[in-house]
Write an enzyme that holds these catalytic residues in place. Structure first.
Site, PDB file in Angstrom:
ATOM      1  CG  ASP A  98      32.770   9.475  18.066  1.00  0.00           C
ATOM      2  OD1 ASP A  98      31.984   9.904  17.199  1.00  0.00           O
ATOM      3  OD2 ASP A  98      33.810   8.863  17.788  1.00  0.00           O
ATOM      4  CB  SER A  99      30.066   6.258  16.251  1.00  0.00           C
ATOM      5  OG  SER A  99      31.207   6.782  15.612  1.00  0.00           O
ATOM      6  CE1 TYR A 149      26.450   5.037  16.743  1.00  0.00           C
ATOM      7  CE2 TYR A 149      26.379   7.379  17.279  1.00  0.00           C
ATOM      8  CZ  TYR A 149      26.295   6.063  17.679  1.00  0.00           C
ATOM      9  OH  TYR A 149      26.046   5.773  18.997  1.00  0.00           O
ATOM     10  N   GLY A 150      28.201   6.790  10.500  1.00  0.00           N
ATOM     11  CA  GLY A 150      28.169   7.598   9.279  1.00  0.00           C
ATOM     12  C   GLY A 150      27.494   6.974   8.075  1.00  0.00           C
ATOM     13  CB  CYS A 190      29.682  11.760  16.796  1.00  0.00           C
ATOM     14  SG  CYS A 190      29.120  10.781  15.392  1.00  0.00           S
ATOM     15  CG  ASN A 191      31.313  16.171  12.319  1.00  0.00           C
ATOM     16  OD1 ASN A 191      31.134  17.349  12.077  1.00  0.00           O
ATOM     17  ND2 ASN A 191      32.454  15.726  12.806  1.00  0.00           N
ATOM     18  CB  THR A 192      27.165  10.839  11.903  1.00  0.00           C
ATOM     19  OG1 THR A 192      28.203  10.796  10.909  1.00  0.00           O
ATOM     20  CG2 THR A 192      25.945  10.109  11.394  1.00  0.00           C
ATOM     21  CD  GLU A 231      38.020   2.978  13.280  1.00  0.00           C
ATOM     22  OE1 GLU A 231      37.985   1.750  13.388  1.00  0.00           O
ATOM     23  OE2 GLU A 231      37.313   3.753  13.946  1.00  0.00           O
ATOM     24  CB  CYS A 237      34.086  12.865   9.727  1.00  0.00           C
ATOM     25  SG  CYS A 237      34.271  11.224  10.488  1.00  0.00           S
ATOM     26  CB  THR A 238      35.549  13.215  15.294  1.00  0.00           C
ATOM     27  OG1 THR A 238      34.819  11.994  15.240  1.00  0.00           O
ATOM     28  CG2 THR A 238      34.647  14.332  15.773  1.00  0.00           C
ATOM     29  CG  HIS A 239      37.196   8.472  12.173  1.00  0.00           C
ATOM     30  ND1 HIS A 239      35.953   8.404  12.728  1.00  0.00           N
ATOM     31  CD2 HIS A 239      37.824   7.322  12.529  1.00  0.00           C
ATOM     32  CE1 HIS A 239      35.828   7.253  13.388  1.00  0.00           C
ATOM     33  NE2 HIS A 239      36.949   6.583  13.277  1.00  0.00           N
TER      34      HIS A 239
END
Lengths: 269, 269
Positions: free
Chosen positions: A9-10, A41-42, A72-74, A152, A190-192
């Protein structure tokens, strides 16, 4: 039979996917790479994200992985085809297709809302994946840049998170003309974003279901990788491109249990 | 006498500094580099930010600049000494020392609050710069990660921005014991933050002055570079490491006038 599964992932968002993977593949070993020196990355271009994803994959392949999960979706939206072309013998699993499948299975109206990063929305990745499965489906997407920062910062459950969620969601759910379809399913693309699920839930209309791709991706990976990764010991090897201390501190929130900075190996890409 | 002045930042935040520079040096030419492929710098390690800053500087030096302005607080905190050592004949101007000087000049109580990135706060950069000028000064710093996202999203003047500002500022201004010093000056220690000045002002106690380093940095640069850069034509050459369209779109808000994506050259670092 004991090669690890590579996951990248980023940064730390992909740890929500790793957590689901460990739930369905408790015997497997993993090597997780967070590209923390270049996150996020997004907001970046498809060309740049593809280059970064190729570098992450190459590093993991060099560690002898038996399969690759792009958590990571992006990066899934930008680079999945390039990665599958580069490594034709390696199972490569992204998060977009499983997320789209979960949404299509969940929605009665086939009107689906998607929250994602700027890059994923710009590529129209979920609309393409959803309409491939359900050609008549309607998809409304929205980029939610502030969700990443809120997740975050750990500000995920209070008035500010709800106010931000309301501003992003109102245009998706609030402007329906009489008789128009209204989304009954919301994809956290998005994984966040699973960390914001409570704040999102608080401002969503009743009856809308929330879908995230972590669990569906994990089940996909289990199906494809179970025989390759069965004989491990449930270990995770941690790699990041920057900031072991921050990776462990912020990552613990996403992984759901504490991480140790001393166990994070810094690698150069 | 017509070499351009090099200016770099992790992205578009440094355009607030470039704008001030053009105000005081209208005849000078500039080459501005935004390292958009790797932004933000504020959450990354000193080692990584120093490496990125050295690469940015090398690229600008290769373009024949007559002076270098590090228009990024995080990079100034991490890398200014390294850059001055690498280019002993080149004037290298950062934003922290001018910001500290402005704060010391502005404050009666010599109790100064600083809002900055995680990295700048971790390095204690403003406290060191302020106490070098005013040894008895008290400095209270706070990392404000969400401000960067708010500024890039353009959500700078409404209830969400104020609620975020209040949460960051209350611990700096709200907890004074009886008789304890209270800050009378607030430094916006990240080039993104001037866009949030109105929201910050709305929640600040009366009488607290806001200082940002753009103007003081520009005056420093003018003093050091006027004779070297006098004979230009007021042109700016735009460089970014990713995303010309996004650079122009988001950057326009920081620069204060429209930028054209077609004029942004993408460079590789």
């Amino acid at each position: 039979l004991n090669a690890p599964i590579g996951v990248f992932d980023s940064g730390v968002g992909g740890l929500t996917v790793l957590r689901a993977l460990r739930g369905v593949l408790p015997g497997a070993d993993f090597v997780y790479l967070g590209d923390t020196a270049r996150l996020p990355y997004g907001t970046k271009s498809v060309l740049t994200v593809t280059r970064y994803a190729e570098q992450c994959a190459a590093l993991l392949v060099a560690r002898g992985i038996c399969g690759l999960v792009v958590a990571c979706n992006t990066a899934s939206a930008a680079a999945l085809t390039a990665l599958r072309t580069a490594y034709p013998a390696l199972p490569v699993i992204g998060v977009i297709e499983p997320g789209a499948r979960a949404a299509v299975a969940c929605s009665r109206s086939q009107c689906i809302a998607v929250l994602a990063t700027e890059s994923t929305v710009r590529q129209d990745a979920y609309r393409l994946a959803i309409t491939r499965l359900s050609p008549a489906a309607q998809v409304r997407s929205r980029a939610c840049a502030l969700f990443v920062a809120l997740a975050e910062e750990g500000w995920t459950e209070d008035a500010i998170a709800q106010a931000v969620a309301r501003r992003y969601l109102d245009p998706l759910f609030g402007d329906a003309a009489p008789g128009a379809a209204v989304p009954d399913t919301l994809v956290l693309g998005c994984t966040h974003f699973p960390l914001l699920a409570e704040a999102v839930r608080a401002v969503l209309p009743d009856g809308v279901q929330i879908v995230d791709s972590a669990q569906t991706t994990a089940l996909d990976a289990a199906q494809q990788l179970r025989t390759r990764a069965a004989a491990g010991q449930g270990r995770v090897q941690w790699l990041a491109t920057d900031g072991a201390e921050r990776f462990a501190r912020v990552g613990g929130r996403f992984f759901g249990s504490a991480l140790l900075a001393a166990e994070v190996e810094i690698v150069n890409l």
